[in-house]
Design an enzyme around this catalytic site. Sequence first.
Site, PDB file in Angstrom:
ATOM      1  N   CYS A   1       0.543  -3.465   8.343  1.00  0.00           N
ATOM      2  CA  CYS A   1      -1.100  -3.280   8.131  1.00  0.00           C
ATOM      3  C   CYS A   1      -1.424  -3.984   6.970  1.00  0.00           C
ATOM      4  O   CYS A   1      -0.822  -3.619   5.837  1.00  0.00           O
ATOM      5  CB  CYS A   1      -1.099  -1.753   7.871  1.00  0.00           C
ATOM      6  SG  CYS A   1      -2.899  -1.399   7.568  1.00  0.00           S
TER       7      CYS A   1
ATOM      8  N   CYS B   1      -5.461  -8.742  10.432  1.00  0.00           N
ATOM      9  CA  CYS B   1      -5.487  -7.389  10.816  1.00  0.00           C
ATOM     10  C   CYS B   1      -4.637  -7.121  11.945  1.00  0.00           C
ATOM     11  O   CYS B   1      -4.725  -8.063  12.753  1.00  0.00           O
ATOM     12  CB  CYS B   1      -6.741  -6.710  10.703  1.00  0.00           C
ATOM     13  SG  CYS B   1      -6.732  -4.993  11.561  1.00  0.00           S
TER      14      CYS B   1
HETATM   15  N1  DGL Z   1      -4.455  -2.689  11.214  1.00  0.00           N
HETATM   16  C1  DGL Z   1      -4.904  -2.955   9.787  1.00  0.00           C
HETATM   17  C2  DGL Z   1      -4.678  -4.087   9.102  1.00  0.00           C
HETATM   18  O1  DGL Z   1      -3.671  -4.835   9.469  1.00  0.00           O
HETATM   19  C3  DGL Z   1      -6.196  -2.216   9.525  1.00  0.00           C
HETATM   20  C4  DGL Z   1      -7.141  -1.377  10.526  1.00  0.00           C
HETATM   21  C5  DGL Z   1      -8.044  -0.370   9.781  1.00  0.00           C
HETATM   22  O2  DGL Z   1      -8.869  -0.532   9.342  1.00  0.00           O
HETATM   23  O3  DGL Z   1      -7.510   0.698   9.725  1.00  0.00           O
HETATM   24  O4  DGL Z   1      -5.409  -4.390   8.067  1.00  0.00           O
END
Ligand code: DGL
Length: 262
Positions: free
Chosen positions: A77, A186
Amino acid sequence: MIMQNAERPIGIFDSGLGGLSVLRTALRMLPEEWFLYYGDIANAPYGTKTEEQVYTFARAVTGRLMDQGIKALVIACNTATAAAAAQLRAEFPDFIIVGMEPALKLAHDQCPEGRILVLATPVSLASEKYRRLYENYGEHAVSLPCPGLMEFVERGDTDSEELKDYLRNKFAPYLETPLAAVVLGCTHYVFLKKTMQSLLPQNTLVLDGNEGTVRQLGRRLESAGLLLNQAMGTEKYSLSFHIDRNEPEIIARAERLMAIPE
Ligand code: DGL
């Protein structure tokens, strides 16, 4: 059963289903390893919270995975990495913690003169970590926060008309002059790569940091003597989620996302 160090699983987490795009890459690149995936769905989205809140969520998930005996942690993430990785590394200096950042350097290396669009969450783009990255490689880059985009992936929607409308509106202001690359900053957006490509001019590169992250994980495990060179069992991964909704349905959705070819 007492497991040798290298035989322990690798923990990998995200706010929800997005980090499964990293797990998918990790299963291909490190096929001997065993992964415990955790999606913090009850606290999602991370990208529109404060950095302090995201740190608190990430710290809780880290503790939970460490209690399960992981040998390394992948923060799959970008948002949690920006908000929490430095502090987690300071708290656990002897533990392998691999994080992510938008692949702006990769895009800059591949298209040094071309215009680059970086899609990421508001928290990622507002972070000090991103500010430094942008200072070094952002000369021709525009940062585009995408609140609301991860939610499509959470619903299992990777190609609806509503999603395409969201993306068309985001891209429209940037398509009047040539665009060299779009960075998926993301992990959720990686599942939308094909749909994005269908809406962008044909030669636009669409890049993400998943392979770079898994390569870094492999290097860190190898130098710590923790890389497995033969699989210990048949189970390659297990999925668990922090949710109050119907878990079997979420697991089925997760498996469908994982089955989308890279
Ligand atoms: N998957 C997450 C990232 O790579 C973010 C998603 C969220 O906003 O929770 O930033």
